[in-house]
Design an enzyme around this catalytic site. Structure first.
Site, PDB file in Angstrom:
ATOM      1  CE1 TYR A  70      -2.422  -0.117   7.186  1.00 29.77           C
ATOM      2  CE2 TYR A  70      -1.152   1.882   6.819  1.00 29.77           C
ATOM      3  CZ  TYR A  70      -1.249   0.514   6.801  1.00 29.77           C
ATOM      4  OH  TYR A  70      -0.171  -0.248   6.407  1.00 29.77           O
TER       5      TYR A  70
ATOM      6  CE  LYS B  48       0.679   2.001   3.364  1.00 25.67           C
ATOM      7  NZ  LYS B  48       1.887   2.567   4.047  1.00 25.67           N
TER       8      LYS B  48
END
Ligand code: NAD
Length: 370
Positions: free
Chosen positions: A226, A140
């Site tokens: 996140y 990510k």
């Protein structure tokens, strides 16, 4: 619109419930897929990029995995090739650099290529790995923007290879519990979500993380992903629009990239949740208020310990090696030829939100997420 929202909600619920089961049943399921009497093959993983995350987390986690192991490495630094090969017992034939990476196509020891490079290299190496016939995990944030994510997904589909994003928290018990509580309305409808993630960056001022062309952005790309995920997987829905503002207290450090970003996400039905990201604050929390109570995580998103509570009572889940669970799950997906719980499409959804947040920072208005 309503139908697609319903169906994405159903998928979230299905994924969450499959998730818990898959963790428990993963090895049993893949054993079922094995011809009788044959030992199960551990799949070979090659890490591409041996920086902080590979060195500190993924390499060590591959000593805990049951269904895959560290079979190869790709590095531009000869000294790392020597030390990794010694530490993990990697044969020379499984060590590549960025010039001969394509030769990995001829190496049957490598089933999965894990891209752990700066963000601007994710697209190129994901596509190269898929074209070399390997299944791919990409770290990510998936890419510099949503358009690049789409190209990566298309290239992996064309090569008939599975693509997954390094979203370890989908395998972490406290976060999985939050998915269950939120998506199944265990405490009734959700009334409020507030979440933040960040750390105080005091590293190298010339690092790729602070360069827009290499990182795509700052705290939002790296840490905000996140808190965006946290809201999405608690709601089990996709947000439809966003409004964002930002703050820069150390502009001399964060010349090219965002430091602290605040946003509101609007979900179908009208609920607006709040989120934030930072390279200048130590945040890691998710707080949810529902009709019949509340639940929260804090620390919520790291790979150290995760803690949570429901109506003030602590959750009692084990702390696990998140990356080992994540990689074992993907190895089982490859063995069973089924899509990962965190496929490229999941990375794309987050990048659509990130792109819209940057548009909102520019326009000062609510922006549609599309
Ligand atoms: P890092 O800078 O420590 O490592 C990057 C590696 O890429 C280095 O070994 C570097 O030598 C190599 N590299 C190859 N070509 C390069 C180039 N042209 N420029 C710069 N580096 C080059 O970074 P990191 O912290 O390991 O992050 C790598 C990826 O992992 C990022 O996508 C990051 O977001 C992700 N990450 C994920 C987590 C997580 O919890 N999932 C945690 C940390 C990092």
């Amino acid at each position: 619109m309503a139908a697609s929202n319903k169906s994405s909600r159903r998928n979230f619920i299905r994924n969450a419930s499959l998730g818990v089961g898959a963790l428990a049943l993963g090895p049993a399921l893949s054993a079922l897929a094995m011809p009788a009497g044959k030992a199960k093959k551990k799949l070979g993983v090659a890490l591409v990029g041996l920086g902080y995350y590979s060195y500190g987390q993924l390499g060590p986690a591959l000593l805990h995995t049951k269904d895959c192991y560290l079979a190869g490495i790709v590095t531009g630094t000869p000294a790392k090739a020597v030390s990794w090969s010694k530490k993990y017992n990697i044969p020379e034939k499984n060590i590549y650099n960025y010039q001969n990476f394509h030769e990995i196509a001829n190496n049957p020891d490598i089933d999965i290529v894990y891209i752990v490079l700066p963000v601007f290299m994710h697209k190129e190496y994901t596509i190269k790995a898929a074209q070399a016939g390997k299944h791919v995990i990409c770290e990510k944030p998936m890419a510099l923007n949503a358009k690049d994510c789409e190209e990566m997904i298309a290239a992996c589909k064309k090569a008939n290879r599975l693509l997954s994003i390094g979203y370890r928290l989908h395998f972490e018990p406290h976060n999985m519990e939050v998915m269950r509580l939120g998506q199944q309305h265990i405490l009734g409808n959700i009334k409020k979500i507030d979440t933040g993630n960040g750390f105080t960056y005091n590293g190298d001022p010339n690092a790729w993380r602070l360069k827009k062309a290499m990182a795509g952005g700052g705290g939002l790309m790296d840490m905000g992903i996140y808190s965006i995920q946290g809201a999405r997987y608690t709601m089990g829905q996709e947000p439809i629009s966003v409004k964002a503002t930002q703050q820069k207290l150390r502009p001399q450090f964060f010349k090219e990239v965002d430091e602290t970003v605040f946003w509101e996400l609007e979900f179908p039905g009208g609920l607006k949740t709040t989120g934030k990201s930072s390279y200048n604050n130590d945040w890691s929390y998710l707080k949810v208020e529902a009709e019949m109570g509340n639940f929260e995580l804090g620390p919520a998103y790291g790979y150290g310990s995760i803690e949570g509570s429901v109506n003030g009572t602590p959750m009692k889940f084990p702390q696990i090696v998140q990356q080992a669970a994540q990689m074992d799950d993907f190895a089982n997906c490859v063995t069973l030829n089924k899509a990962s719980r965190v496929p490229g499409e999941e990375g794309l959804k987050d990048m659509k939100v990130v792109d819209a947040i940057y548009r909102s920072l520019d326009s000062g208005k609510w922006e549609k997420i599309s």
